[in-house]
Motif scaffolding. Structure first.
Motif, PDB file in Angstrom:
ATOM      1  N   HIS A 117     -10.937  -6.211   2.417  1.00  0.00           N
ATOM      2  CA  HIS A 117     -12.020  -6.352   1.458  1.00  0.00           C
ATOM      3  C   HIS A 117     -11.601  -5.885   0.066  1.00  0.00           C
ATOM      4  CE1 HIS A 117     -14.518  -6.527   5.201  1.00  0.00           C
ATOM      5  NE2 HIS A 117     -15.117  -7.455   4.488  1.00  0.00           N
ATOM      6  N   GLU A 118     -10.740  -4.875  -0.005  1.00  0.00           N
ATOM      7  CA  GLU A 118     -10.246  -4.460  -1.311  1.00  0.00           C
ATOM      8  C   GLU A 118      -9.396  -5.557  -1.954  1.00  0.00           C
ATOM      9  OE1 GLU A 118     -11.029  -1.904  -3.076  1.00  0.00           O
ATOM     10  OE2 GLU A 118     -12.328  -1.019  -1.557  1.00  0.00           O
ATOM     11  N   ARG A 132      -1.935  -6.098  -5.255  1.00  0.00           N
ATOM     12  CA  ARG A 132      -0.587  -5.700  -4.838  1.00  0.00           C
ATOM     13  C   ARG A 132      -0.607  -4.400  -4.046  1.00  0.00           C
ATOM     14  NH1 ARG A 132       2.028  -3.884  -9.765  1.00  0.00           N
ATOM     15  NH2 ARG A 132       0.801  -2.042  -9.213  1.00  0.00           N
ATOM     16  N   ASP A 133      -1.360  -3.408  -4.524  1.00  0.00           N
ATOM     17  CA  ASP A 133      -1.376  -2.100  -3.866  1.00  0.00           C
ATOM     18  C   ASP A 133      -1.975  -2.182  -2.467  1.00  0.00           C
ATOM     19  OD1 ASP A 133      -0.248  -1.045  -6.127  1.00  0.00           O
ATOM     20  OD2 ASP A 133      -2.149  -0.295  -6.952  1.00  0.00           O
ATOM     21  N   HIS A 134      -3.057  -2.917  -2.321  1.00  0.00           N
ATOM     22  CA  HIS A 134      -3.735  -2.956  -1.028  1.00  0.00           C
ATOM     23  C   HIS A 134      -3.010  -3.875  -0.042  1.00  0.00           C
ATOM     24  CE1 HIS A 134      -7.185  -0.408  -1.910  1.00  0.00           C
ATOM     25  NE2 HIS A 134      -7.230  -0.977  -3.103  1.00  0.00           N
ATOM     26  N   GLY A 136       0.227  -3.979  -0.023  1.00  0.00           N
ATOM     27  CA  GLY A 136       1.255  -3.036   0.414  1.00  0.00           C
ATOM     28  C   GLY A 136       0.732  -2.063   1.445  1.00  0.00           C
ATOM     29  N   ASN A 137      -0.487  -1.551   1.246  1.00  0.00           N
ATOM     30  CA  ASN A 137      -1.097  -0.649   2.232  1.00  0.00           C
ATOM     31  C   ASN A 137      -1.280  -1.340   3.577  1.00  0.00           C
ATOM     32  OD1 ASN A 137      -1.237   1.293   0.247  1.00  0.00           O
ATOM     33  ND2 ASN A 137      -3.391   0.921  -0.223  1.00  0.00           N
ATOM     34  N   TYR A 138      -1.600  -2.621   3.519  1.00  0.00           N
ATOM     35  CA  TYR A 138      -1.817  -3.399   4.741  1.00  0.00           C
ATOM     36  C   TYR A 138      -0.566  -3.384   5.615  1.00  0.00           C
ATOM     37  CZ  TYR A 138      -3.567  -7.272   7.587  1.00  0.00           C
ATOM     38  OH  TYR A 138      -4.003  -8.043   8.636  1.00  0.00           O
ATOM     39  N   PHE A 139       0.583  -3.605   5.012  1.00  0.00           N
ATOM     40  CA  PHE A 139       1.824  -3.649   5.779  1.00  0.00           C
ATOM     41  C   PHE A 139       2.334  -2.244   6.117  1.00  0.00           C
ATOM     42  CE2 PHE A 139       1.805  -7.869   3.797  1.00  0.00           C
ATOM     43  CZ  PHE A 139       2.090  -8.651   4.909  1.00  0.00           C
ATOM     44  N   GLN A 140       2.042  -1.263   5.277  1.00  0.00           N
ATOM     45  CA  GLN A 140       2.427   0.104   5.588  1.00  0.00           C
ATOM     46  C   GLN A 140       1.694   0.626   6.816  1.00  0.00           C
ATOM     47  OE1 GLN A 140       2.716   3.018   2.372  1.00  0.00           O
ATOM     48  NE2 GLN A 140       2.794   1.342   0.884  1.00  0.00           N
ATOM     49  N   ALA A 141       0.481   0.160   7.021  1.00  0.00           N
ATOM     50  CA  ALA A 141      -0.260   0.573   8.213  1.00  0.00           C
ATOM     51  C   ALA A 141       0.441   0.114   9.489  1.00  0.00           C
ATOM     52  CB  ALA A 141      -1.689   0.018   8.155  1.00  0.00           C
ATOM     53  N   PHE A 142       0.998  -1.094   9.459  1.00  0.00           N
ATOM     54  CA  PHE A 142       1.765  -1.562  10.610  1.00  0.00           C
ATOM     55  C   PHE A 142       3.045  -0.742  10.782  1.00  0.00           C
ATOM     56  CE2 PHE A 142      -0.647  -5.556   9.754  1.00  0.00           C
ATOM     57  CZ  PHE A 142      -1.279  -5.626  10.986  1.00  0.00           C
ATOM     58  N   ALA A 143       3.624  -0.298   9.673  1.00  0.00           N
ATOM     59  CA  ALA A 143       4.808   0.550   9.761  1.00  0.00           C
ATOM     60  C   ALA A 143       4.474   1.871  10.450  1.00  0.00           C
ATOM     61  CB  ALA A 143       5.369   0.802   8.364  1.00  0.00           C
TER      62      ALA A 143
END
Length: 451
Positions: A117-118, A132-134, A136-143
């Motif tokens: 949603h962000e 861009r930031d969110h 990136g957060n999306y893929f960092q969560a999978f990491a």
């Protein structure tokens, strides 16, 4: 002369009556057909089944509840994403005994929904840094999930990939036939195609990852050899050009895989081909016309964001109107209704009910929550259906631009429309062998317009 004048007058009147088509010479408005295509019941049913299957698998796996939550609701993922946090390892060590527990799937679902949603609001606000930031957060969560819960994450990823390969392939096939020839295969025919090409859909996104891993391992081995005294240093110096070539190949594959991932499933759906053809075409289209591919993607994302808000507003109104009419029937200031269903909000369609006072209220709250989740699931199903429908259209447009292939050209095979083995598919001129795909086209006007 009078006859010529009359003809010119008649021609002028006809031209004045014809509507002015501003975008007649452009192809990108075809992307706007994605909304109408994505709300087709067959696609929504397929996408809803996929969402239900993935959520059911995640809920079953969450019985283990391996994620540590400290008092106040901060999870391992929150600590991982917080640059000023104490660290996941310390978080687990401090609160493993005293804190609460939850599941990996529930943690990921809640966090990724917020990021989605962000990103959506960032697109509508034209805020590129926010998007861009969110993302990136999306893929960092999978990491985080892969680093701290690797076994769980790999199993869940395998289940999601298998479900999406079957259902996504079926949706792309329906979208390809609908966009190219106006055909709408049924649910059974779409699933039959998805099952027949399941291996191709499954391996198409995995093959570039496998190539990158193999290439990276070769460089890692060179680094291990470098630990050998004397010989190691010389080996690194001699074979460094090969390592640089491997890195260049990895970069090319990574860029092509990320930018062309959305075209892999549509390639198989359109061409009835294998994973290697999907990778080859997606890479070639991205590198041949990168700006056009980027433009089509931006148009699809912006249009999809608007369509999603419309669908979410529709779902909210359905739930809100139902709740309002129920309130008119309850007495006692709706105390009982509020304990079962406090009502939806636009930001939280599900809502959180108060603690039920008896077994009947608890059972009713559970049933109400199930039906609300069905509405929410249909909204998520629309997102999946729109994603595959829009990318199928983009593939057809890119194929038209790069390969000069007609938009109406799509592979069909005998028996696809359940017409029987002796009846050719729509658009075919004669019977064809059931095991051999035939390339059929049904011209419907000029398609190679210029942008």
């Amino acid at each position: 002369a009078p006859r010529g004048v009359d003809w010119l007058k008649g021609r002028k009147m006809v031209e004045e009556k014809e509507p002015i088509r501003v975008f007649e010479g452009f192809l990108f408005p075809r992307i706007f057909q994605a909304f109408r295509m994505s709300i087709q019941p067959t696609k929504l049913i397929l996408a809803f089944v996929a969402v239900a299957a993935i959520c059911l698998a995640g809920r079953i796996m969450d019985v283990s509840q391996t994620v540590v939550v400290r008092p106040g609701g901060t999870t391992e993922l929150d600590e991982f994403m917080d640059p000023n946090g104490t660290g996941v390892a310390r978080h687990i060590r401090l609160f493993a005994a005293a804190g609460e527990r939850t599941g990996v799937f529930a943690t990921l679902w809640s966090y990724q929904a917020r990021q989605f949603h962000e990103v959506l609001y960032g697109v509508l606000e034209f805020d590129v840094p926010k998007v861009r930031d969110h993302v990136g957060n999306y893929f960092q969560a999978f990491a985080w999930a892969l680093l701290y819960h690797p076994g769980y994450t790999i199993i869940l990823f395998a289940i999601c990939l298998a479900v999406i390969s079957l259902v996504g392939g079926a949706i792309c096939r329906i979208a390809a036939l609908q966009f190219a020839q106006g055909e709408k295969p049924g649910l059974t025919e779409a699933l039959r195609f998805g099952a027949r090409k399941f291996y191709s859909f499954l391996t198409a996104p995995l093959t570039p990852v496998g190539i990158i891993v193999v290439t990276g391992v070769s460089v890692v081995l060179l680094g291990l050899v470098g630990n050998i005294r004397y010989v190691g240093e010389l080996s690194v110096g001699v074979f460094l050009p090969l390592a640089l070539l491997a890195a260049a190949l990895t970069t090319i594959i990574a860029i092509g895989a990320v930018a062309g991932l959305n075209l892999m499933f549509p390639t198989i759906a359109y061409e009835d081909s294998d994973c290697f053809d999907a990778i080859s075409r997606s890479f070639s289209y991205v590198y041949a016309k990168p700006w056009r591919m980027g433009f089509y993607t931006v148009v699809a994302v912006g249009y999809g964001a608007i369509c999603y808000l419309f669908v979410r507003c529709f779902c909210y109104l359905v739930l809100a109107i139902t709740h309002v009419f129920l309130k008119l029937g309850f007495v006692g200031e709706n105390a009982k209704l509020n304990k079962m269903w406090p009502g939806p909000a636009f930001a939280d369609l599900r809502g959180v009910a108060a603690a039920p006072e008896n077994w009947s209220t608890s059972a009713a709250a559970f049933l109400i929550d199930v039906w609300v989740l069905v509405v929410v699931g249909l909204m998520v199903a629309f997102v999946i259906s729109f994603y595959f429908s829009a990318n199928t259209i983009i593939y057809a447009l890119m194929r038209n631009r790069v390969d000069k292939t007609s938009l109406e050209e799509v592979y069909t095979y005998a028996g696809e429309f359940a017409a029987g083995p002796d009846v050719p598919p729509p658009g075919a001129e004669g019977p064809s062998d059931e095991t051999t795909p035939a390339k059929e086209s049904k011209p419907k006007g000029k398609s190679e317009a210029s942008e």
